[in-house]
Scaffold this motif. Structure first.
Motif, PDB file in Angstrom:
ATOM      1  N   PRO A  53       0.681  -1.314   0.025  1.00 33.56           N
ATOM      2  CA  PRO A  53       0.173  -0.219   0.010  1.00 33.56           C
ATOM      3  C   PRO A  53       0.901   1.327  -0.069  1.00 33.56           C
ATOM      4  CG  PRO A  53      -0.047  -0.753   2.300  1.00 33.56           C
ATOM      5  CD  PRO A  53       0.808  -2.155   1.441  1.00 33.56           C
ATOM      6  N   PHE A  54       2.104   1.090   0.085  1.00 31.32           N
ATOM      7  CA  PHE A  54       3.038   2.200   0.290  1.00 31.32           C
ATOM      8  C   PHE A  54       3.715   2.698  -1.195  1.00 31.32           C
ATOM      9  CE2 PHE A  54       2.583   0.442   4.488  1.00 31.32           C
ATOM     10  CZ  PHE A  54       1.719   1.129   4.908  1.00 31.32           C
ATOM     11  N   GLU A  55       3.210   3.175  -1.923  1.00 34.14           N
ATOM     12  CA  GLU A  55       3.755   3.141  -3.232  1.00 34.14           C
ATOM     13  C   GLU A  55       5.079   3.770  -3.594  1.00 34.14           C
ATOM     14  OE1 GLU A  55       1.383   5.103  -6.453  1.00 34.14           O
ATOM     15  OE2 GLU A  55      -0.526   4.425  -5.575  1.00 34.14           O
ATOM     16  N   ASN A  56       5.695   4.599  -2.882  1.00 38.72           N
ATOM     17  CA  ASN A  56       7.024   5.234  -3.113  1.00 38.72           C
ATOM     18  C   ASN A  56       7.982   4.820  -2.016  1.00 38.72           C
ATOM     19  OD1 ASN A  56       5.886   6.947  -4.973  1.00 38.72           O
ATOM     20  ND2 ASN A  56       4.907   8.452  -3.693  1.00 38.72           N
ATOM     21  N   GLU A  57       7.290   3.669  -1.430  1.00 35.08           N
ATOM     22  CA  GLU A  57       8.456   2.870  -0.412  1.00 35.08           C
ATOM     23  C   GLU A  57       8.771   1.609  -0.609  1.00 35.08           C
ATOM     24  OE1 GLU A  57       7.376   3.701   3.532  1.00 35.08           O
ATOM     25  OE2 GLU A  57       6.143   5.395   2.977  1.00 35.08           O
ATOM     26  N   PRO A  58      10.033   1.281  -0.496  1.00 33.95           N
ATOM     27  CA  PRO A  58      10.484  -0.102  -0.900  1.00 33.95           C
ATOM     28  C   PRO A  58       9.569  -1.169  -0.064  1.00 33.95           C
ATOM     29  CG  PRO A  58      12.111   0.843   0.549  1.00 33.95           C
ATOM     30  CD  PRO A  58      11.322   2.094   0.250  1.00 33.95           C
ATOM     31  N   PHE A  59       9.177  -2.320  -0.516  1.00 35.26           N
ATOM     32  CA  PHE A  59       8.615  -3.087   0.160  1.00 35.26           C
ATOM     33  C   PHE A  59       9.329  -3.786   1.394  1.00 35.26           C
ATOM     34  CE2 PHE A  59       7.409  -7.838   0.956  1.00 35.26           C
ATOM     35  CZ  PHE A  59       6.282  -7.642   0.994  1.00 35.26           C
ATOM     36  N   GLU A  60       8.653  -3.876   2.415  1.00 39.43           N
ATOM     37  CA  GLU A  60       9.029  -4.512   3.639  1.00 39.43           C
ATOM     38  C   GLU A  60       7.970  -5.510   4.089  1.00 39.43           C
ATOM     39  OE1 GLU A  60      10.560  -1.804   6.599  1.00 39.43           O
ATOM     40  OE2 GLU A  60      11.080  -0.625   5.335  1.00 39.43           O
ATOM     41  N   ASP A  61       8.219  -6.803   4.271  1.00 39.21           N
ATOM     42  CA  ASP A  61       7.168  -7.692   4.917  1.00 39.21           C
ATOM     43  C   ASP A  61       6.609  -7.520   6.139  1.00 39.21           C
ATOM     44  OD1 ASP A  61       5.693 -10.272   4.464  1.00 39.21           O
ATOM     45  OD2 ASP A  61       6.982 -10.738   5.932  1.00 39.21           O
ATOM     46  N   SER A  62       7.489  -6.870   7.060  1.00 37.68           N
ATOM     47  CA  SER A  62       7.098  -6.584   8.387  1.00 37.68           C
ATOM     48  C   SER A  62       6.051  -5.623   8.621  1.00 37.68           C
ATOM     49  CB  SER A  62       8.245  -6.441   9.157  1.00 37.68           C
ATOM     50  OG  SER A  62       9.082  -5.102   8.716  1.00 37.68           O
ATOM     51  N   ARG A  63       5.882  -4.771   7.251  1.00 33.57           N
ATOM     52  CA  ARG A  63       5.030  -3.591   7.186  1.00 33.57           C
ATOM     53  C   ARG A  63       3.800  -3.837   6.625  1.00 33.57           C
ATOM     54  NH1 ARG A  63       7.425   1.441   4.982  1.00 33.57           N
ATOM     55  NH2 ARG A  63       5.463   2.354   5.897  1.00 33.57           N
ATOM     56  N   MET A  64       3.956  -4.769   5.852  1.00 36.46           N
ATOM     57  CA  MET A  64       2.769  -5.291   4.898  1.00 36.46           C
ATOM     58  C   MET A  64       1.643  -5.741   5.782  1.00 36.46           C
ATOM     59  SD  MET A  64       1.563  -5.934   1.752  1.00 36.46           S
ATOM     60  CE  MET A  64      -0.104  -6.486   1.249  1.00 36.46           C
ATOM     61  N   PRO A  65       0.448  -5.104   5.630  1.00 39.10           N
ATOM     62  CA  PRO A  65      -0.672  -5.314   6.458  1.00 39.10           C
ATOM     63  C   PRO A  65      -1.411  -6.792   5.953  1.00 39.10           C
ATOM     64  CG  PRO A  65      -1.143  -3.192   5.413  1.00 39.10           C
ATOM     65  CD  PRO A  65       0.131  -4.035   4.669  1.00 39.10           C
ATOM     66  N   SER A  66      -1.757  -7.725   6.802  1.00 39.86           N
ATOM     67  CA  SER A  66      -2.449  -8.794   6.838  1.00 39.86           C
ATOM     68  C   SER A  66      -3.950  -8.676   6.212  1.00 39.86           C
ATOM     69  CB  SER A  66      -2.363  -9.921   7.710  1.00 39.86           C
ATOM     70  OG  SER A  66      -3.016  -9.258   9.135  1.00 39.86           O
ATOM     71  N   TYR A  67      -4.372 -10.007   5.884  1.00 37.82           N
ATOM     72  CA  TYR A  67      -6.110  -9.990   5.055  1.00 37.82           C
ATOM     73  C   TYR A  67      -6.613 -11.297   5.562  1.00 37.82           C
ATOM     74  CZ  TYR A  67      -2.430 -11.296   1.671  1.00 37.82           C
ATOM     75  OH  TYR A  67      -1.307 -11.778   1.182  1.00 37.82           O
ATOM     76  N   ASP A  68      -7.896 -11.414   5.081  1.00 37.66           N
ATOM     77  CA  ASP A  68      -8.554 -12.507   5.315  1.00 37.66           C
ATOM     78  C   ASP A  68      -9.079 -13.108   3.977  1.00 37.66           C
ATOM     79  OD1 ASP A  68     -10.886 -10.937   4.297  1.00 37.66           O
ATOM     80  OD2 ASP A  68     -11.378 -10.570   6.512  1.00 37.66           O
ATOM     81  N   GLU A  69     -10.071 -14.080   4.094  1.00 35.81           N
ATOM     82  CA  GLU A  69     -10.623 -15.146   3.178  1.00 35.81           C
ATOM     83  C   GLU A  69     -11.510 -14.335   1.973  1.00 35.81           C
ATOM     84  OE1 GLU A  69     -14.144 -14.566   5.751  1.00 35.81           O
ATOM     85  OE2 GLU A  69     -11.941 -14.948   6.121  1.00 35.81           O
TER      86      GLU A  69
END
Length: 215
Positions: free
Chosen positions: A136-152
């Protein structure tokens, strides 16, 4: 996981095991990636009609509904980042139904226990997956620890695209698409909470089938 899925006809059937090796029924028609080739073959071309295709779509939806209400909790199909990867998770039965095959990546969701999922540790880049699966953070490098979780509800988002493929381009396909248009719009609501459950969606599909093909 396969042993826990034997109470249903929506998963491959286990016929035996030896230590850690599991033996399942042989599905000669292969995975759902092959559905177009199968229906266009000499053996099955007489079944290449909208009634068969709608029933195939229903069997796919029944499998998703089973996963979301399984004996081992609400499970999410994580190995489904594109259309054909998703189709490869299903095998085709002799009576042209889809059954779950790859049961390895099915993490559990339990909102009451604050248990949600992330499908892998790498950034997903795809126009097939649900928006909440994208970084969700377009201008920032991906970090798995900051990636929100989700559901079914990520599975629900993908259903219209999968079903559109399964319906194909035979007489009556567009009629079915028209009847499913509204509920498919709901499936792809940007807010996951506003998407219908698999159970509700399955009921709507059955209503449409019974309307088009009265018993």
């Amino acid at each position: 996981m396969l042993r826990n899925m034997q109470q249903t006809s929506h998963a491959v059937q286990l016929v035996g095991s030896c230590h850690t090796t599991l033996l399942t029924v042989y599905y000669r028609l292969g995975s759902a990636e092959n559905i177009e080739t199968i229906l266009e073959s000499e053996e099955f071309s007489k079944f290449n009609n909208i009634r068969t295709r709608l029933n195939i779509a229903l069997s796919y939806l029944e499998a998703i509904n089973f996963l979301h209400n399984s004996p081992v909790g609400t499970r999410v199909m994580c190995d489904s980042n594109d259309l054909f990867k998703t189709l490869s998770q299903f095998l085709i039965t002799e009576d042209l139904k889809l059954v779950l095959n790859d049961l390895d990546a099915l993490p559990e969701v339990n909102p009451e226990a604050q248990l949600f999922v992330k499908c892998g540790t790498r950034e997903i880049v795809s126009d097939f997956v649900a928006p909440e699966q994208l970084w969700p953070f377009e201008n920032e490098p991906f970090e798995d620890s900051r990636m929100p979780s989700y559901d079914e509800k990520t599975d629900i988002w993908k259903i219209p695209t999968v079903v559109d493929y399964l319906l194909g381009n035979v007489d009556g396909s567009d009629v079915v698409r028209l009847h499913l248009f509204k509920v498919h719009q709901q499936c792809q609501n940007m807010d996951p909470k506003q998407r219908p459950s698999a159970k509700v969606l399955l009921g709507e599909y059955k209503r449409v089938r019974n309307m088009i093909f009265p018993q």
